[in-house]
Design an enzyme around this catalytic site. Structure first.
Site, PDB file in Angstrom:
ATOM      1  N   CYS A   7      -4.596 -14.062   2.699  1.00  0.00           N
ATOM      2  CA  CYS A   7      -3.669 -13.466   1.727  1.00  0.00           C
ATOM      3  C   CYS A   7      -3.904 -14.042   0.330  1.00  0.00           C
ATOM      4  O   CYS A   7      -3.871 -15.267   0.136  1.00  0.00           O
ATOM      5  CB  CYS A   7      -2.235 -13.734   2.192  1.00  0.00           C
ATOM      6  SG  CYS A   7      -0.985 -13.360   0.958  1.00  0.00           S
ATOM      7  N   CYS A  10      -0.924 -16.154  -0.907  1.00  0.00           N
ATOM      8  CA  CYS A  10      -0.897 -17.483  -0.286  1.00  0.00           C
ATOM      9  C   CYS A  10      -1.920 -18.397  -0.962  1.00  0.00           C
ATOM     10  O   CYS A  10      -1.660 -19.589  -1.169  1.00  0.00           O
ATOM     11  CB  CYS A  10      -1.170 -17.391   1.217  1.00  0.00           C
ATOM     12  SG  CYS A  10       0.225 -16.777   2.192  1.00  0.00           S
ATOM     13  N   HIS A  49       4.769 -16.951   3.680  1.00  0.00           N
ATOM     14  CA  HIS A  49       4.181 -15.616   3.791  1.00  0.00           C
ATOM     15  C   HIS A  49       5.113 -14.670   4.552  1.00  0.00           C
ATOM     16  O   HIS A  49       5.173 -14.711   5.783  1.00  0.00           O
ATOM     17  CB  HIS A  49       2.817 -15.677   4.482  1.00  0.00           C
ATOM     18  CG  HIS A  49       2.145 -14.344   4.578  1.00  0.00           C
ATOM     19  ND1 HIS A  49       1.397 -13.816   3.554  1.00  0.00           N
ATOM     20  CD2 HIS A  49       2.141 -13.405   5.562  1.00  0.00           C
ATOM     21  CE1 HIS A  49       0.951 -12.614   3.901  1.00  0.00           C
ATOM     22  NE2 HIS A  49       1.401 -12.349   5.122  1.00  0.00           N
ATOM     23  N   ASN A  96       7.577  -2.966  -4.286  1.00  0.00           N
ATOM     24  CA  ASN A  96       6.817  -1.957  -3.553  1.00  0.00           C
ATOM     25  C   ASN A  96       6.673  -2.405  -2.104  1.00  0.00           C
ATOM     26  O   ASN A  96       6.301  -3.557  -1.853  1.00  0.00           O
ATOM     27  CB  ASN A  96       5.438  -1.773  -4.191  1.00  0.00           C
ATOM     28  CG  ASN A  96       5.543  -1.307  -5.624  1.00  0.00           C
ATOM     29  OD1 ASN A  96       6.492  -0.616  -5.993  1.00  0.00           O
ATOM     30  ND2 ASN A  96       4.581  -1.700  -6.458  1.00  0.00           N
ATOM     31  N   GLY A 102       3.763   2.078  -2.195  1.00  0.00           N
ATOM     32  CA  GLY A 102       2.722   1.707  -3.158  1.00  0.00           C
ATOM     33  C   GLY A 102       2.362   0.228  -3.130  1.00  0.00           C
ATOM     34  O   GLY A 102       1.834  -0.311  -4.100  1.00  0.00           O
ATOM     35  N   HIS A 109       6.644  -9.567  -2.921  1.00  0.00           N
ATOM     36  CA  HIS A 109       6.703  -9.938  -4.345  1.00  0.00           C
ATOM     37  C   HIS A 109       7.636  -9.010  -5.092  1.00  0.00           C
ATOM     38  O   HIS A 109       7.684  -7.802  -4.817  1.00  0.00           O
ATOM     39  CB  HIS A 109       5.313  -9.939  -4.986  1.00  0.00           C
ATOM     40  CG  HIS A 109       4.532  -8.671  -4.793  1.00  0.00           C
ATOM     41  ND1 HIS A 109       3.877  -8.377  -3.619  1.00  0.00           N
ATOM     42  CD2 HIS A 109       4.296  -7.618  -5.618  1.00  0.00           C
ATOM     43  CE1 HIS A 109       3.287  -7.205  -3.727  1.00  0.00           C
ATOM     44  NE2 HIS A 109       3.524  -6.706  -4.931  1.00  0.00           N
TER      45      HIS A 109
HETATM   46  P1  5GP Z   1       1.770  -4.118  -5.418  1.00  0.00           P
HETATM   47  O1  5GP Z   1       1.114  -2.810  -5.671  1.00  0.00           O
HETATM   48  O2  5GP Z   1       1.342  -4.754  -4.119  1.00  0.00           O
HETATM   49  O3  5GP Z   1       3.265  -4.078  -5.585  1.00  0.00           O
HETATM   50  O4  5GP Z   1       1.313  -5.042  -6.609  1.00  0.00           O
HETATM   51  C1  5GP Z   1       0.419  -6.102  -6.512  1.00  0.00           C
HETATM   52  C2  5GP Z   1       0.287  -6.666  -7.906  1.00  0.00           C
HETATM   53  O5  5GP Z   1      -0.429  -7.880  -7.815  1.00  0.00           O
HETATM   54  C3  5GP Z   1      -0.485  -5.757  -8.871  1.00  0.00           C
HETATM   55  O6  5GP Z   1       0.354  -5.439  -9.982  1.00  0.00           O
HETATM   56  C4  5GP Z   1      -1.697  -6.588  -9.271  1.00  0.00           C
HETATM   57  O7  5GP Z   1      -2.039  -6.449 -10.639  1.00  0.00           O
HETATM   58  C5  5GP Z   1      -1.265  -7.994  -8.943  1.00  0.00           C
HETATM   59  N1  5GP Z   1      -2.375  -8.859  -8.534  1.00  0.00           N
HETATM   60  C6  5GP Z   1      -3.324  -8.564  -7.598  1.00  0.00           C
HETATM   61  N2  5GP Z   1      -4.180  -9.604  -7.477  1.00  0.00           N
HETATM   62  C7  5GP Z   1      -3.754 -10.567  -8.327  1.00  0.00           C
HETATM   63  C8  5GP Z   1      -4.249 -11.872  -8.637  1.00  0.00           C
HETATM   64  O8  5GP Z   1      -5.234 -12.377  -8.091  1.00  0.00           O
HETATM   65  N3  5GP Z   1      -3.542 -12.572  -9.586  1.00  0.00           N
HETATM   66  C9  5GP Z   1      -2.433 -12.072 -10.194  1.00  0.00           C
HETATM   67  N4  5GP Z   1      -1.837 -12.842 -11.113  1.00  0.00           N
HETATM   68  N5  5GP Z   1      -1.960 -10.839  -9.927  1.00  0.00           N
HETATM   69  C10 5GP Z   1      -2.606 -10.102  -9.001  1.00  0.00           C
HETATM   70 ZN    ZN Z   2       0.742 -14.594   1.768  1.00  0.00          ZN
END
Ligand code: 5GP
Ligand code: ZN
Length: 122
Positions: A7, A10, A49, A96, A102, A109
């Site tokens: 993850c 994580c 997690h 999301n 999405g 998060h």
């Molecule tokens: P989801 O679509 O799962 O709600 O959003 C995941 C979010 O995590 C996205 O807005 C993406 O830009 C962010 N994200 C993905 N990988 C990373 C990363 O390695 N570092 C950070 N700071 N944000 C991330």
């Molecule tokens: Zn995790």
């Protein structure tokens, strides 16, 4: 504390992937989204997690405390990161969940977005 070695969030919690931190305590981490949609865009996550909001369990006092704390942190961290005060300013919170929601990263998060419009999306 549950960890999933595959993850990315994580890995951010353990520090193997760097992040721009907004807040940290023993249970919770907040950091800037790498691909912001709004002038202010950060994520608040539990360090343990939990794959998504779908696993939030009302019968688990740890979950209830964690979710209460994350929610109550939102206004404090939004102001700290530069959001203008309510009601002229304010913020958006988004969780999301699952494919139809999405969700791309399967570690629970809370997105917090703020700042003057227009935003990239929404
Ligand atoms: P989801 O679509 O799962 O709600 O959003 C995941 C979010 O995590 C996205 O807005 C993406 O830009 C962010 N994200 C993905 N990988 C990373 C990363 O390695 N570092 C950070 N700071 N944000 C991330
Ligand atoms: Zn995790």
């Amino acid at each position: 504390m549950i960890k999933d070695p595959s993850c990315i969030f994580c890995k951010i919690v353990e520090g193997t992937i760097p992040s721009k931190k907004v807040y940290e305590d023993e249970d919770i981490l907040a950091f800037h989204d790498i691909n912001p949609w709004a002038p202010i865009h950060f994520l608040i996550i539990p360090k343990t997690h939990i794959p998504s909001m779908a696993q939030a369990n009302l019968d688990d006092p740890e979950h209830v405390a964690l979710l209460g704390k994350i929610t109550a942190l939102v206004p404090k961290l939004a102001l700290q990161e530069g959001a203008a005060p309510y009601p002229e300013g304010g913020f958006r919170v988004m969780v999301n969940t699952g494919n139809h929601g999405g969700q791309e990263v399967h570690h629970l998060h809370f997105h917090v977005m703020a700042g003057p419009r227009p935003w990239m999306r929404g």
